[in-house]
Design an enzyme around this catalytic site. Structure first.
Site, short mmCIF file in Angstrom:
data_model
loop_
_atom_site.label_atom_id
_atom_site.label_comp_id
_atom_site.label_asym_id
_atom_site.label_seq_id
_atom_site.Cartn_x
_atom_site.Cartn_y
_atom_site.Cartn_z
N TYR A 118 0.79 -1.32 0.19
CA TYR A 118 0.04 -0.10 -0.06
C TYR A 118 1.13 1.16 -0.03
O TYR A 118 2.10 1.16 0.80
CB TYR A 118 -1.01 -0.05 1.14
CG TYR A 118 -1.43 1.30 1.51
CD1 TYR A 118 -3.00 1.30 0.81
CD2 TYR A 118 -0.95 2.26 2.21
CE1 TYR A 118 -3.57 2.81 0.90
CE2 TYR A 118 -1.74 3.71 2.37
CZ TYR A 118 -3.01 3.98 1.72
OH TYR A 118 -3.58 5.08 1.80
N GLU A 206 -3.34 7.74 -3.98
CA GLU A 206 -3.56 6.64 -3.17
C GLU A 206 -3.27 5.40 -4.06
O GLU A 206 -4.13 5.18 -5.15
CB GLU A 206 -4.65 6.37 -2.59
CG GLU A 206 -4.71 5.26 -1.57
CD GLU A 206 -6.03 5.09 -0.73
OE1 GLU A 206 -5.87 5.00 0.64
OE2 GLU A 206 -7.15 5.28 -1.25
#
Length: 397
Positions: A118, A206
């Site tokens: 991530y 993101e």
């Protein structure tokens, strides 16, 4: 301004970030043709069909499916296009899917070397620095990771005056447990991602997941991107990516009318001039026992047409039980504002079925209050904040 995944990937790719490739489609037939084209370009025989909406958690809602044949591509596309996709980040009604992304499958069958990470880049306003947040635990359950095992979430602060340094990119790759070619490719990935973030005037990038393939390549498999609205005049190409179908229709209408409007979940509509006064107005509403239903800034003018438009937008919210107008008469005199409000109120007639409280302060405030009080209309007037709060509380009781 939020972007779709495929649009975010276009920006990332333009800055040298390796991305999962794909083609957009709006019908099952287009999806099949896109799959054929992806096969000719990449050699992929499996495809990932991904709904394109402005919300995360699409996989959990059934908006991301694997297809292992062209027949499955058609079937998956038929299932997803037109559905109301409900995810943890949408309302209970979900969002209608208008288009899908036919992407290459970058997960090799039986491959145990593939890893998901991530990574996001955003501004830490409290520190005045950009930060890169990253984790070894990428994928659909990153929220659970942050809640239950926060030690697996890393952050790297970056001074915007200095920029991302080489040792910081290497530190990120090291903390992700990478070595060899994967380590080198991750440092390049981080540098390119940060450049994309700063040069596009974004407020968020993101990537979840960032994928390490079995041949040690690093790629963005997803992309959630938000561009700072204040910078769009510098990026007409990004502005062209705006998809108003994904936005609240009322906010879109307000924007077209030149009003600054944000819908909230309360029961008291508010109309103000100036962002600072809007904050104070919402405090008044909370203090009176209500909850703001919106943020609506009419700007430096409040003529009859502008006020009428603002009223109509506020009243589209069925939860509104009262409206508070809080205007400071500086640029425009209060009596002129009052005249505009009364004219709009008379024109709309029975459309305004909730109590209307008007607080005007500034030049000719006393005259404006008298105009409202003598109008014979069902409008409560106030001059002080305390009077406005009491009037709101009375209207909600």
């Amino acid at each position: 301004m939020n972007l779709h995944e495929y649009q975010g990937k276009e920006i990332l790719s333009s800055f040298g970030v390796r991305v999962q490739r794909g083609i957009i489609a709006t019908t099952p037939d287009e999806a099949v043709e896109a799959a054929k084209e992806m096969n000719s370009k990449t050699g992929t025989n499996w495809w990932v069909i991904k709904a394109q909406i402005h919300a995360g958690g699409r996989g959990k809602g059934g908006g991301v499916k694997l297809a292992k044949s062209l027949d499955e591509v058609r079937q998956r596309a038929s299932d997803i296009i037109g559905m109301n996709l409900i995810t943890p980040q949408t309302s209970k009604e979900g969002k209608k899917v208008h288009q899908i992304y036919i992407a290459e499958d970058m997960y090799y069958p039986g491959d145990s070397e593939t890893k998901e990470f991530y990574m996001s880049v955003m501004l830490d306003r409290a520190k005045g620095k950009n930060i890169i947040i990253y984790s070894t635990e990428g994928g659909m359950d990153i929220e659970e990771v942050a809640a239950s095992t926060p030690e697996k979430i890393f952050t790297e602060e970056i001074d915007p005056a200095v920029g991302l340094q080489g040792f910081q990119a290497r530190k990120i790759a090291f903390n992700l447990g990478l070595g060899g070619e994967a380590f080198k490719d991750m440092t390049r990935f981080v540098a390119a991602l940060y450049k994309a973030y700063t040069h596009s005037d974004a407020s968020l990038f993101e990537i979840n997941p960032v994928l390490k393939t079995s041949d040690d390549k690093i790629a963005a498999v997803d992309a959630k991107v938000t561009i700072d609205n204040n910078s769009l005049y510098r990026h007409p190409d990004y502005l062209a990516m705006r998809d108003t179908r994904e936005e609240d229709p009322t906010e879109v209408e307000a924007g077209e009318a030149g009003l600054n409007f944000i819908k909230l979940d309360g029961n008291v509509g508010c109309m103000v001039n100036g962002a600072g006064l809007a904050m104070a107005t919402m405090d008044i509403i909370k203090h009176s026992g209500g909850h703001p239903a919106n943020f609506l800034d009419v700007g430096g003018t409040a003529d009859a047409d502008r006020v009428e438009t603002a009223f109509r937008i506020i009243l589209k919210d069925e939860n509104v039980q009262a409206i508070l107008v809080n205007i400071f008469g500086g640029i425009v005199r209060c009596d002129r504002v009052a005249q505009g409000i009364l004219y709009a109120y008379q024109k709309m007639g029975d459309e305004i079925k909730v109590p209307l409280i008007v607080r005007l302060q500034g030049t000719n405030a006393d005259l404006a209050k008298k105009m409202i009080d003598d109008s014979g209309l069902e409008v409560l007037s106030a001059i002080t904040l305390e009077e406005a709060a009491e009037a709101v509380a009375h209207a909600l009781s």
